[in-house]
Design an enzyme around this catalytic site. Structure first.
Site, PDB file in Angstrom:
ATOM      1  N   SER A 161      -4.455   1.378  -0.505  1.00 60.85           N
ATOM      2  CA  SER A 161      -5.327   1.970   0.508  1.00 60.85           C
ATOM      3  C   SER A 161      -6.746   1.479   0.265  1.00 60.85           C
ATOM      4  O   SER A 161      -7.011   0.792  -0.716  1.00 60.85           O
ATOM      5  CB  SER A 161      -5.282   3.497   0.407  1.00 60.85           C
ATOM      6  OG  SER A 161      -5.838   3.903  -0.835  1.00 60.85           O
ATOM      7  N   LYS A 162      -7.663   1.875   1.152  1.00 59.86           N
ATOM      8  CA  LYS A 162      -9.049   1.392   1.010  1.00 59.86           C
ATOM      9  C   LYS A 162      -9.660   1.807  -0.320  1.00 59.86           C
ATOM     10  O   LYS A 162     -10.422   1.060  -0.907  1.00 59.86           O
ATOM     11  CB  LYS A 162      -9.901   1.901   2.175  1.00 59.86           C
ATOM     12  CG  LYS A 162      -9.646   1.102   3.438  1.00 59.86           C
ATOM     13  CD  LYS A 162     -10.640   1.382   4.517  1.00 59.86           C
ATOM     14  CE  LYS A 162     -10.337   0.495   5.726  1.00 59.86           C
ATOM     15  NZ  LYS A 162     -11.161   0.803   6.865  1.00 59.86           N
ATOM     16  N   ARG A 163      -9.306   3.000  -0.815  1.00 55.67           N
ATOM     17  CA  ARG A 163      -9.912   3.422  -2.078  1.00 55.67           C
ATOM     18  C   ARG A 163      -9.395   2.574  -3.240  1.00 55.67           C
ATOM     19  O   ARG A 163     -10.036   2.456  -4.270  1.00 55.67           O
ATOM     20  CB  ARG A 163      -9.677   4.920  -2.324  1.00 55.67           C
ATOM     21  CG  ARG A 163      -8.264   5.281  -2.687  1.00 55.67           C
ATOM     22  CD  ARG A 163      -8.028   6.790  -2.722  1.00 55.67           C
ATOM     23  NE  ARG A 163      -6.620   7.082  -2.712  1.00 55.67           N
ATOM     24  CZ  ARG A 163      -5.869   7.156  -3.787  1.00 55.67           C
ATOM     25  NH1 ARG A 163      -6.388   6.940  -4.971  1.00 55.67           N
ATOM     26  NH2 ARG A 163      -4.582   7.431  -3.702  1.00 55.67           N
TER      27      ARG A 163
END
Length: 474
Positions: free
Chosen positions: A242-244
């Site tokens: 994911s983006k994190r």
């Protein structure tokens, strides 16, 4: 292996070039380079609603920044729609495809029934053998592949091994929609065939597509390219990236101050290994890369590892190149226009002089920019809270004395200023640190910087004495 290897990178321009796409491009590029072949670039822009010019530009820019050049012109899939339709019509004429007049409601009912019965084949073949003369006049037909209903579809995958599907579980897939537009499945096969692609290297989320695409190859009597489905990239905790975790566009890594060579090196080791070697030059990468050493398990993204690797590349990049990279990255980092405006012959020369000290500690170009802050700071310096606290009335008096001591240095250099500071400390029974820390605060506005003697050398006589004058009290 064919005489000439042809790979392809085929992104959909519905967003930026993400990190997984960049690794797929890299693997295709390396394989083609190793075998003296070509890597072609095809933009799969058939989803007209979601494909954008901005995304296409971002993909091309990302590949160029990563220095993953492609061969020949960029191929746009949508522009080849007439050719895709021609193949569908040919399959229809050969009896290997048929027109399907099922309505949206009938298809929905079929899917629901199949799912309720636990079947993966969602279309029941209702128009497979029906006379088109009985077709409703108000339905625009799709064209479906007359897929084999018995036996197996097999892919000998270079990464996944032998993968087998039972044909009874696979649908008669749609080749041409009711509006005459070709489907992705058909377009990919026709394009790969027409482009002479010999090796398809892509993410293993496309593995089920390989079964469907092989059936089109077989129906056309075309040779199937070598298939390699590489594992996806997961986050450090093993969940979907994911983006994190780092599922960002390549442009974001550029803006965070990563070097293209470091990112290439990091990506090549995500899912592929060559003994215990971690650091590869581009030449070593090309020479060593092979599909047999790509693992089947999902690779895990690790920012700390990428940072450390980037730090290694920064330390081993020549100073002049780093000055250029420093300048280039300012265009991609928000809020750095002011700094860009301060780059001139003088500050570039200072930056070059400071680079050996700056690059020792920096893990990214952003850290390098922050560490070089003292070169570009406006006078009088804005002191950070720690520097403010350090410059007490007593220490400001000390700065005035240091101004007098340094003023006497005739030939300005790191060595000469060091000798003057050591002599001053000795004469005044002070430890060098008690002199260096207030001096650092007065010259840089911060309590951390490259070595104080490097700072003095880089700033030069006039700037040093001017800054000390600003902060001193006599």
């Amino acid at each position: 292996m064919p005489d000439s290897v042809v790979t392809r990178f085929a992104p959909s321009p519905t967003g930026f070039l993400h990190i997984g796409g960049a690794r797929t491009a890299l693997f295709n590029w390396l394989y083609a380079k190793k075998h003296g072949g070509k890597m072609l670039l095809r933009i799969e822009d058939t989803d007209r609603e979601r494909s954008t010019e901005a995304a296409i530009a971002a993909i091309l820019d990302g590949l160029r920044w990563l220095e993953l050049g492609w061969d020949g012109e960029v191929i746009y899939q949508f522009a080849r729609a007439a050719r895709h339709r021609e193949v569908a019509e040919q399959l229809l004429a050969d009896g290997k495809a048929y027109r399907c007049y099922a309505t949206a409601e009938e298809l929905a009912a079929m899917r629901e029934k199949a799912r309720a019965e636990g079947r993966t084949r969602l279309y029941d073949g209702m128009w497979r053998d029906r006379d088109p003369a009985t077709a409703p006049s108000d339905v625009k037909p799709t064209i479906r592949l007359r897929a084999p209903q018995t036996g197996e579809t097999v892919i000998e995958d270079q990464v996944q091994g032998r993968v087998v599907w039972q044909n009874e579980n696979l649908d008669d897939l749609v080749l041409l929609r009711g509006d005459g537009n070709p489907t992705y499945m058909l377009a990919v096969v026709v394009d790969d065939h027409d482009m002479g692609v010999t090796h398809v290297i892509r993410g293993d989320d496309h593995l089920i597509n390989a079964a469907r695409q092989k059936q089109i190859y077989d129906a056309m009597g075309w040779a199937l390219p070598s298939m390699s489905h590489i594992p996806l990239i997961h986050g450090p905790d093993g969940s979907k990236l994911s983006k994190r975790h780092g599922a960002l566009g390549v442009d974001a890594y550029r803006a965070m101050g990563y070097l293209p060579a470091a990112l290439r090196n990091y990506l090549v080791r995500l899912g592929w290994s060559h003994g215990d070697q971690e650091i590869f030059s581009t030449e070593e990468m090309i020479a060593a890369f092979d599909l047999a050493s790509v693992g089947r398990a999902a690779a895990r993204f690790d920012f700390a590892k990428l940072e450390n690797l980037n730090g290694h590349y920064i330390r081993h990049t020549d100073d002049q190149s780093l000055v250029k990279m420093f300048e280039d990255v300012l265009d991609h980092v928000p809020g750095r226009n002011e700094l860009k405006a301060k780059l001139n012959d003088t500050t570039r020369a200072q930056l070059l002089k400071a680079m050996p000290a700056l690059k020792e500690r920096a893990k990214t170009l952003i850290e390098l920019i922050d560490a070089a802050h003292f070169i570009f700071a406006d006078r009088p310096l804005e002191l950070d809270p720690k520097a403010q606290a350090l410059l007490t009335q007593e220490n400001r008096k000390l700065i005035g004395q240091l101004h007098s001591a340094l003023e006497k240095v005739e030939t300005w250099s790191g060595t000469a200023t060091e000798a003057a500071l050591r002599a001053f400390a000795e004469e005044n029974s002070l430890k060098l640190g008690a002199v260096a820390q207030p001096l650092r605060a007065a010259l840089t506005g911060r309590t951390t910087s490259p070595g104080i003697f490097e700072v003095l050398d880089v700033l030069g006589r006039q700037e040093t004495l001017g800054r000390l004058d600003d902060q001193s009290t006599t």
